[in-house]
Scaffold this motif. Structure first.
Motif, short mmCIF file in Angstrom:
data_model
loop_
_atom_site.label_atom_id
_atom_site.label_comp_id
_atom_site.label_asym_id
_atom_site.label_seq_id
_atom_site.Cartn_x
_atom_site.Cartn_y
_atom_site.Cartn_z
N LEU A 88 0.81 -1.21 0.00
CA LEU A 88 0.00 0.00 0.00
C LEU A 88 0.85 1.27 0.00
N SER A 89 2.10 1.18 0.30
CA SER A 89 2.97 2.35 0.37
C SER A 89 3.17 2.96 -1.01
N VAL A 90 3.17 4.30 -1.09
CA VAL A 90 3.44 4.97 -2.36
C VAL A 90 4.91 4.84 -2.72
N ASP A 91 5.75 4.54 -1.74
CA ASP A 91 7.16 4.33 -2.01
C ASP A 91 7.40 2.83 -2.23
N LEU A 92 8.63 2.50 -2.59
CA LEU A 92 9.03 1.11 -2.83
C LEU A 92 9.63 0.58 -1.53
N THR A 93 9.16 -0.56 -1.08
CA THR A 93 9.69 -1.15 0.15
C THR A 93 10.30 -2.50 -0.14
N CYS A 94 11.24 -2.89 0.68
CA CYS A 94 11.89 -4.18 0.46
C CYS A 94 12.59 -4.64 1.74
N VAL A 95 12.88 -5.92 1.78
CA VAL A 95 13.71 -6.54 2.80
C VAL A 95 14.79 -7.30 2.07
N ALA A 96 16.06 -7.07 2.43
CA ALA A 96 17.18 -7.74 1.78
C ALA A 96 18.09 -8.33 2.85
N PRO A 141 6.94 -3.43 -12.02
CA PRO A 141 6.75 -2.52 -13.16
C PRO A 141 7.84 -1.46 -13.27
N LEU A 142 8.44 -1.06 -12.14
CA LEU A 142 9.49 -0.05 -12.20
C LEU A 142 10.69 -0.55 -12.98
N LEU A 143 11.12 -1.80 -12.68
CA LEU A 143 12.34 -2.33 -13.30
C LEU A 143 12.04 -3.23 -14.49
N GLY A 144 10.76 -3.56 -14.71
CA GLY A 144 10.42 -4.40 -15.84
C GLY A 144 10.92 -5.83 -15.69
N ARG A 187 21.28 4.53 -8.82
CA ARG A 187 20.49 4.25 -10.01
C ARG A 187 20.36 2.74 -10.20
N PHE A 188 19.17 2.28 -10.45
CA PHE A 188 18.93 0.90 -10.84
C PHE A 188 18.71 0.87 -12.35
N VAL A 189 19.18 -0.21 -12.98
CA VAL A 189 19.04 -0.36 -14.42
C VAL A 189 17.84 -1.25 -14.70
N ALA A 190 16.84 -0.75 -15.42
CA ALA A 190 15.65 -1.52 -15.76
C ALA A 190 15.97 -2.50 -16.87
N ALA A 191 15.02 -3.39 -17.12
CA ALA A 191 15.22 -4.42 -18.14
C ALA A 191 15.42 -3.82 -19.53
#
Length: 611
Positions: free
Chosen positions: A22-30, A45-48, A90-94
């Motif tokens: 539900l967050s408008v930001d991107l969340t993750c656990v690594a 969808p951001l990184l494809g 920067r992350f590189v998308a597909a």
């Protein structure tokens, strides 16, 4: 912020996942092992990339290569746990595009992992990049402008000047810091400039400003342009001005004024007051057109001369460098052939489609860059104009030592440029010569009051004088009769006749239409017809067109004297003039005898006698 303060471990697993999505930001656990464990749905969808790919490969593989080290360092800092770490990468998308991310991460040693929130900054960064590119394009345009551009601080010092400013005024970048506006304008303009700045500070702007600049060596030159004030939060912070050097314009105006003065003097001695007034009015209408016609080729020749100086200097430098090379006889011969061919090619320019030219220049530029040739972008255009593609350049390169190649190509490019510029200067000088010749023929300067007149020459010189009015859309048809005899007449007065009739026809057609000029031998004389396809003269007034002060033009557009003076000049030459007009066709017919009567010849000579 401590890891426990995030509080996610207190929520059931499903609820925590829902909150992440539900967050408008991107969340993750690594994990500390560098792999994603959990990701909110926005990552895909951001990184494809599917979730399976994102969780199966080290997260640093998705980071832009230039940001890998800084990202690893930030994660190392977060790994120690207890404090929130913030960084960007920067992350590189597909699809190969970059996604700018702003991270907030915390290490949780108990879980051997990171919890992080990332915000997508890509739209913001792309907008900033677009603004930067737009500003750079604007700066490039300002720097490449021939206009003198300057930005002046409230204290009079210069905040910015463009390249043309330095070229015209001669000051270096180092000297600029110690200069103010009043160091580059003549003292007579101080009060004027102070008044302008005061009014600019009040929010006014000026579309037309004229001042005189002083260059470093003391040379003065007139400029004209515009001035505006710049404000920030309501406070005046700078004056922006765009000026143009109008030295050539002023010279052309002076030449035109001098020419007009000579004609005025001549008319004053040889004509009645009524004729003199109308002729001066006619010359006034012609002057603006002549100034424009002369200024265009003169300005082109001036620019060409400046470009030629640069090209010749570069050519000499290249040839000097080549002189130090050890060439065999074949290489010297080949170099001479290439330079001659480049110079000869400038007179027969091949017109290329802009897209094709751009592609070829890019190919040549890449070829030059691959061989370490400096200024490849400036050489590419001239080489492409010589139809030298990479294959042809390979053949050129094979004829010379690699160390000599840059100088050889520079000599070829600048030899072509030099010849092309000379062609342009030649065309401009030829055009000026044609205009000056037409002016001399039109005015019959330094000739007797009565001459042996070639009517065709007079008509042609008149058309040149009216060229600026004909350009808008008048099609001129010269239906000249063969072997038209010369006539005895006052040439300058006769040209006044052609000027009045042709100028009236142009006005009648509203600037667009068909103008036909016919000539033929008619018995013991010649006949000239001036025809236009305008709306015609109303039938009720056609018989009055030669009356003094009668005009069908609107207020302020005619004196009503032109056709009356034309009638008197033709009659003074022993000829006749009449008119036939209907909608779509108006014809003025002038008939002139081959020889003036004896008393008319004496009268004309007396009018032209300065004593």
């Amino acid at each position: 912020m401590a890891a426990s303060e995030l509080g996610l471990e207190q929520w059931p697993e499903g609820v925590a996942a829902q909150l992440l999505n539900l967050s408008v930001d991107l969340t993750c656990v690594a994990g500390f092992d560098g792999y994603f464990r959990e990701l909110s749905e926005g990552w895909m969808p951001l990184l494809g990339r599917p979730m399976s790919v994102l969780t199966s490969r080290p997260l640093l593989e998705f980071v832009h290569p230039d940001d890998v080290d800084s990202t690893a360092a930030a994660l190392d800092e977060a790994r120690r746990g207890g404090e929130v770490t913030c960084f960007e990468n920067r992350f590189v998308a597909a699809d190969g595009t970059n996604r700018w991310l702003q991270w907030t991460a915390v290490g949780v040693p108990a879980e051997q992992g990171f919890r992080a929130v990332a915000r997508d900054l890509t739209p913001q960064r792309e907008a900033e990049l677009a603004v930067g590119e737009s500003e750079q394009r604007y700066l490039d345009l300002i720097q490449s402008s021939y206009d003198i551009v300057q930005s002046i601080a409230p204290d009079g010092h210069f905040m910015f000047v463009n390249r043309a400013w330095h070229e015209h005024l001669g000051y270096t970048e180092e000297e600029l810091a110690g200069l103010t506006l009043f160091d580059i304008v003549v003292e007579a303009d101080y009060a004027h400039c102070s008044m302008l700045i005061a009014r600019l500070m009040q929010g006014e702007s000026f579309d037309h400003v004229e001042v005189t600049f002083i260059a470093k060596g003391g040379r003065t030159f007139p400029v004209e342009g515009n001035a505006t004030g710049r404000f920030r939060d309501g406070e005046y912070v700078a004056t922006h001005t765009f000026f143009r050097d109008v030295t050539d314009v002023r010279k052309a105006e002076a030449l035109t004024a001098a020419y007009q003065h000579e004609l005025e003097h001549d008319v004053a001695e040889r004509s009645a007051a009524l004729v003199r007034s109308e002729k001066l009015a006619t010359l006034g209408r012609l002057s603006a057109g002549m100034a424009h016609e002369l200024n265009n080729p003169a300005a082109a020749a001036r620019r060409g001369a400046a470009q030629l100086q640069e090209a010749v200097t570069r050519t000499y430098t290249a040839l000097t460098a080549l002189a130090a090379e050890e060439f065999d006889a074949d290489a010297v011969t080949r170099l001479g052939e290439l330079i001659r061919s480049a110079a000869a090619g400038a007179s027969s320019v091949t017109t290329l489609d802009p897209l094709i030219r751009s592609d070829r220049e890019e190919q040549v530029e890449q070829w030059l860059h691959a061989r370490g040739v400096a200024d490849s972008w400036s050489l590419a255009g001239s080489l492409v104009a010589q139809e030298l593609d990479p294959d042809a350049l390979d053949r050129v390169a094979a004829s010379f030592p690699p160390s000599a190649l840059p100088a050889v190509l520079t000599a070829l490019a600048d030899s072509y440029s030099t010849a092309a510029i000379l062609e342009q200067i030649g065309h401009g000088a030829q055009r000026i010569s044609q205009i000056v010749g037409a002016l001399k023929d039109y005015s019959y300067m330094d000739r007797a009051p009565v001459q042996d007149v070639d009517v065709h020459d007079g008509l042609n010189s008149t058309l040149v004088m009216l060229q600026s009015k004909l350009k808008s859309g008048i099609v001129v048809e010269r239906q000249y009769g063969p072997d038209l005899p010369h006539i005895e007449a006052p040439g300058s007065e006769l040209n006044q006749v052609w000027t009045n009739l042709i100028d009236n026809a142009i006005d009648a057609m509203g600037g667009t239409g068909r103008l036909v000029i016919r000539t033929e031998a008619a018995g013991d004389g010649v006949a000239v017809e001036i025809e236009d396809d305008g709306p015609g003269i109303p039938s009720g007034v056609v018989d009055r067109v030669f009356d003094p002060f009668f005009t069908t033009k609107g207020p302020g557009r005619g004196t009503g004297l032109g056709l009356n003076i034309t009638f008197n000049i033709v009659r003074g030459c022993g000829g006749t003039i009449d008119v036939d007009s209907r909608p779509g066709r108006t014809v003025f017919r002038v008939r002139l005898p081959l020889r003036l009567e004896a008393d008319r010849t004496q009268d004309a000579a007396a009018e032209g006698d300065p004593s």
